[in-house]
Write an enzyme that holds these catalytic residues in place. Structure first.
Site, PDB file in Angstrom:
ATOM      1  N   GLU A 297       0.826  -1.208   0.000  1.00 29.96           N
ATOM      2  CA  GLU A 297       0.000   0.000   0.000  1.00 29.96           C
ATOM      3  C   GLU A 297       0.863   1.261   0.000  1.00 29.96           C
ATOM      4  O   GLU A 297       1.813   1.376   0.765  1.00 29.96           O
ATOM      5  CB  GLU A 297      -0.894  -0.022   1.243  1.00 29.96           C
ATOM      6  CG  GLU A 297      -1.780   1.199   1.411  1.00 29.96           C
ATOM      7  CD  GLU A 297      -2.510   1.203   2.740  1.00 29.96           C
ATOM      8  OE1 GLU A 297      -3.479   1.974   2.872  1.00 29.96           O
ATOM      9  OE2 GLU A 297      -2.120   0.429   3.645  1.00 29.96           O
ATOM     10  N   LYS A 360      -9.512   2.023  -3.045  1.00 30.00           N
ATOM     11  CA  LYS A 360      -9.938   1.572  -1.725  1.00 30.00           C
ATOM     12  C   LYS A 360     -11.369   2.036  -1.469  1.00 30.00           C
ATOM     13  O   LYS A 360     -11.705   3.200  -1.676  1.00 30.00           O
ATOM     14  CB  LYS A 360      -9.000   2.124  -0.653  1.00 30.00           C
ATOM     15  CG  LYS A 360      -9.253   1.566   0.733  1.00 30.00           C
ATOM     16  CD  LYS A 360      -8.192   2.050   1.716  1.00 30.00           C
ATOM     17  CE  LYS A 360      -8.402   1.427   3.088  1.00 30.00           C
ATOM     18  NZ  LYS A 360      -7.400   1.900   4.065  1.00 30.00           N
ATOM     19  N   CYS A 412      -5.284  -2.434   2.659  1.00 32.17           N
ATOM     20  CA  CYS A 412      -5.240  -2.274   4.117  1.00 32.17           C
ATOM     21  C   CYS A 412      -6.334  -3.109   4.782  1.00 32.17           C
ATOM     22  O   CYS A 412      -6.445  -4.297   4.548  1.00 32.17           O
ATOM     23  CB  CYS A 412      -5.336  -0.796   4.485  1.00 32.17           C
ATOM     24  SG  CYS A 412      -5.020  -0.443   6.231  1.00 32.17           S
TER      25      CYS A 412
END
Length: 538
Positions: A297, A360, A412
């Site tokens: 990430e 995301k 994440c």
């Protein structure tokens, strides 16, 4: 002497030693002043949290939860039951999530003051769910077994709510105490983590029915406990014994830069950080055998879609005929000043062309956006750099590129959400979790994050590749087993074969239907026990 007689004799002896133990504990409890009861409940909740990674002290969950059940039985009302569950939950979440404070201590001058209110406030908010579960299970005149069955159902309902309300935070579900045992994890393929949570609470509840001086109740609870444990473990052992070991033939290179979060957050050395990832990618022998190099990430903390020179540069990490997959930032509009931006993932071919992206979709409160920013925006900043909030992507997506099995990117903590890690209309062949657990430091956080990832693999029957800036970079097979890993705090590049996906698991086919059936059975079972108890009392 027949074996059955030996067992009954052993139970009699245990009853003589432990008979009435629950009543004695409850009597002591009722004699204590209220503040001491609160502290005792918090301690029990914290002891239960020791069952989660990395301590994996499974007996701690049994002790902590049995204590909660015995305390709840002394409640004279739903309000009192809620308070008991809340204080237990407050200690449980403080003990299980204290490490989140590390995120605010990355920049202690700006954010250090937020540690007490955020950590205590988060624990206080999450404690509402155990409070709700205990209150719902507080059914007047219900015998202990019925309350255990009701609590198993209400606990899972509360966990599901915790995973969905206010953006959701299904961290450290009860099911995750089985991170220590691969066989016990396997039934998550049938009813998901929600269903395994219910069975875990039921097992702890059966333990709470012993030590009451009631030989018949202890015998039945003990038999049920052993039968359930053997069944769950036996199914898991059978499933692993018949596990397929095939792989896709694709080798993935997972890169872990191990860059300190303080240094990463300043952005002063981002050029060197990219160069470090590039070096690890190309100097590790065997690049020609690799299908894709995967960076974690925000390994590239600039807008690659707006920087053609940088795209050409980082694409040097792509293997011949393969791809570089990296965490990056994406901004819109395509031309001119960027007005909206996303925490994103990009797939680059060796020419520097972006051939796949994903944004995301589950953003971290205070990390990537400020909740109620129109009210709090002038008072509280988000932890990540840059003005304004990140935008959220549309949801799970499947990325298709030539020469690589299709995959579902999870950035994440998107990996912690059961049943929400892929697009069911376009099922991928594997899951990819890119993360930066450097925020958590050397704490339980990275280990608990990995545990969640393992359960997603079991639930979906899909392998999961995990690339962390620092944390635990790993390849996980569709049975939740870690086949290769780089430890926390290690710099390196890990080459791992991508396992084959399994056929659709039952949970992947029917989703919440399976745990809902378990919830209904628990409720019906509790009602039946109540009626039989009432009939016997007449």
């Amino acid at each position: 002497e027949p074996a059955g007689g030996v067992i009954l004799d052993l139970i009699d002896r245990l009853e003589q030693v432990a008979g009435g133990f629950a009543g004695a504990c409850q009597g002591w409890w009722l004699r204590q002043p209220r503040p001491l009861r609160w502290l005792a409940l918090m301690a029990l909740g914290a002891i239960a949290a020791l069952a989660f990674a990395p301590v994996d002290a499974l007996p701690g969950f049994a002790v902590g939860f049995v204590g909660l059940i015995w305390a709840a039985e002394t409640a004279g009302s739903r309000r009192a039951a809620f308070a008991i569950g809340w204080w237990w939950g407050f200690g449980h979440f403080l003990g299980g999530l204290f490490w989140i404070a590390n995120s605010f201590l990355i920049d202690p001058v700006r954010f250090g003051w937020m540690v007490p209110p955020v950590i205590a406030g988060l624990a206080a908010f999450l404690a509402l769910y155990p409070g709700l579960a205990v209150a719902l299970a507080q059914v007047r005149a219900a015998p202990p077994l019925a309350r255990v069955l009701f609590l198993s159902a209400s606990w899972v309902l509360a966990e599901w709510l915790r995973g969905h309300l206010m953006t959701g935070f299904p961290w450290n579900l009860a099911a995750y105490v089985w991170n220590v045992s691969a066989p016990m994890m396997q039934s998550a393929s049938v009813w998901g983590s929600w269903g395994l949570s219910l069975l875990t609470i039921l097992l702890a509840g059966l333990l709470s029915l012993m030590g009451r001086g009631d030989r018949r109740l202890s015998l039945r609870a003990g038999i049920a406990f052993l039968a359930m444990t053997v069944a769950l473990y036996g199914y898991g052992a059978w499933r692993l014994d018949h596990a397929t070991t095939a792989d896709t033939g694709k080798v993935l290179r997972l890169v872990q830069g191990n860059i300190g979060q303080v240094e990463k957050l300043t952005g002063a050395h981002r050029d060197q950080h990219v160069a470090q990832h590039l070096r690890l990618s190309v100097t590790t022998p065997g690049l020609e055998k690799v299908a894709a190099v995967i960076w974690p990430e925000t390994a590239v903390t600039m807008f690659l879609d707006h920087a053609p020179d940088w795209r050409q540069y980082v694409a040097g990490a792509a293997p011949p005929g393969g791809y570089l997959i990296t965490g990056t930032l994406r901004g819109e509009p395509a031309e001119g000043e960027i007005e909206r931006y996303w925490n994103s993932l990009a797939v680059l071919d060796p020419t520097g062309r972006i051939v796949g992206t994903a944004d995301k979709f589950h953003l971290v409160p205070l990390g990537e956006y400020v909740p109620l920013s129109e009210i709090l925006g002038g008072f509280i900043d988000k932890l990540t750099s840059g003005a304004g909030n990140f935008s959220a992507g549309p949801g799970p997506t499947t990325v298709h590129v030539d020469g690589l099995p299709p995959f579902s990117p999870l950035i994440c903590y998107e990996v912690i959400f059961p049943g929400a890690v892929l697009d069911p209309a376009d099922r991928p062949a594997w899951l990819l979790n890119v993360t930066n657990d450097g925020w958590f430091g050397n704490s339980p956080g990275p280990y608990q994050h990995l545990a969640s990832a393992r359960f997603r693999a079991v639930e979906e029957g899909l392998p999961l590749a995990r690339a962390a800036n620092t944390g635990i970079t790993a390849m996980i097979d569709p049975y939740g087993r870690v086949t290769a890993a780089l430890p926390l705090g290690t710099e390196g590049a890990l080459d791992a074969l991508l396992p084959d996906a399994l056929d659709l698991t039952l949970f992947a086919r029917i989703g919440l239907a399976a745990p809902i059936v378990l919830v209904m059975l628990s409720i019906v079972g509790g009602v039946v026990v109540m009626r039989r108890s009432a009939a016997g009392a007449r």
